[in-house]
Design a protein around this motif. Sequence first.
Motif, PDB file in Angstrom:
ATOM      1  N   ASP A 108      52.368  72.242  55.345  1.00 41.01           N
ATOM      2  CA  ASP A 108      51.992  73.624  54.994  1.00 41.01           C
ATOM      3  C   ASP A 108      52.897  74.194  53.909  1.00 41.01           C
ATOM      4  O   ASP A 108      52.430  74.886  53.006  1.00 41.01           O
ATOM      5  CB  ASP A 108      52.036  74.526  56.227  1.00 41.01           C
ATOM      6  CG  ASP A 108      50.912  74.251  57.204  1.00 41.01           C
ATOM      7  OD1 ASP A 108      49.970  73.501  56.843  1.00 41.01           O
ATOM      8  OD2 ASP A 108      50.960  74.772  58.331  1.00 41.01           O
ATOM      9  N   ILE A 109      54.194  73.902  53.970  1.00 44.93           N
ATOM     10  CA  ILE A 109      55.119  74.437  52.972  1.00 44.93           C
ATOM     11  C   ILE A 109      54.837  73.826  51.604  1.00 44.93           C
ATOM     12  O   ILE A 109      54.864  74.529  50.592  1.00 44.93           O
ATOM     13  CB  ILE A 109      56.578  74.230  53.411  1.00 44.93           C
ATOM     14  CG1 ILE A 109      56.862  75.095  54.641  1.00 44.93           C
ATOM     15  CG2 ILE A 109      57.545  74.583  52.286  1.00 44.93           C
ATOM     16  CD1 ILE A 109      58.187  74.846  55.285  1.00 44.93           C
ATOM     17  N   ASP A 110      54.519  72.537  51.581  1.00 47.38           N
ATOM     18  CA  ASP A 110      54.148  71.909  50.307  1.00 47.38           C
ATOM     19  C   ASP A 110      52.907  72.570  49.715  1.00 47.38           C
ATOM     20  O   ASP A 110      52.839  72.816  48.509  1.00 47.38           O
ATOM     21  CB  ASP A 110      53.886  70.409  50.494  1.00 47.38           C
ATOM     22  CG  ASP A 110      55.145  69.613  50.783  1.00 47.38           C
ATOM     23  OD1 ASP A 110      56.247  70.135  50.510  1.00 47.38           O
ATOM     24  OD2 ASP A 110      55.022  68.487  51.282  1.00 47.38           O
ATOM     25  N   LEU A 111      51.929  72.849  50.562  1.00 45.90           N
ATOM     26  CA  LEU A 111      50.708  73.500  50.105  1.00 45.90           C
ATOM     27  C   LEU A 111      51.003  74.895  49.546  1.00 45.90           C
ATOM     28  O   LEU A 111      50.543  75.248  48.456  1.00 45.90           O
ATOM     29  CB  LEU A 111      49.691  73.603  51.244  1.00 45.90           C
ATOM     30  CG  LEU A 111      48.398  74.356  50.926  1.00 45.90           C
ATOM     31  CD1 LEU A 111      47.610  73.644  49.840  1.00 45.90           C
ATOM     32  CD2 LEU A 111      47.569  74.523  52.192  1.00 45.90           C
ATOM     33  N   ILE A 112      51.798  75.671  50.270  1.00 54.58           N
ATOM     34  CA  ILE A 112      52.146  77.020  49.820  1.00 54.58           C
ATOM     35  C   ILE A 112      52.910  76.945  48.495  1.00 54.58           C
ATOM     36  O   ILE A 112      52.658  77.718  47.569  1.00 54.58           O
ATOM     37  CB  ILE A 112      52.978  77.765  50.883  1.00 54.58           C
ATOM     38  CG1 ILE A 112      52.134  78.046  52.122  1.00 54.58           C
ATOM     39  CG2 ILE A 112      53.589  79.038  50.332  1.00 54.58           C
ATOM     40  CD1 ILE A 112      51.023  79.045  51.940  1.00 54.58           C
TER      41      ILE A 112
END
Length: 163
Positions: free
Chosen positions: A137-141
């Motif tokens: 999720d952090i990579d996506l954000i």
Amino acid sequence: MNIMWNTYFDVKTIETRLTQMGVDPKSVMCPPEFKTKKVNIREDNFSGDLADKSDTLDIAGWGHTVDLRYYYASIRKGRGKQESLKLGDILLEELGEGKVELEGDISDAVYVNFENFLLYSAMDSYRLHQLESQNSDIDLIHMMSSLTHTRHSKVMRKTVSIR
């Protein structure tokens, strides 16, 4: 980058306990070599849906703190509102494993069984790592933030044009 789940609750609890012990939270939370000591904890009381919340935690000298609970909720908002965003429920759903059972209440568990409290705390951190490793999720954000030139905290709440 620091990752937490339900950041406001945890950090506010730590800040309150330090203050009750007569310790200035800034003296503990900020690096000693920094001249400016700043701790700013702000709860977003305007957003009713957790997927839209944006509590903030700014500590002078430290990196960005991410509340993975809000990112998790906002990324999955299109699938419909989730029944629960409690960490234990999400871990069971995503990883098939939940949290370690805590002996006593969260406010006194450290005194009831310290080893259990330590295991509970360590496993929470490890499970967050597992959750992020699985979902990214952090990579996506971060990718969305870079593409749209939008702050991480606003990327799921703001429509912008890609340059």
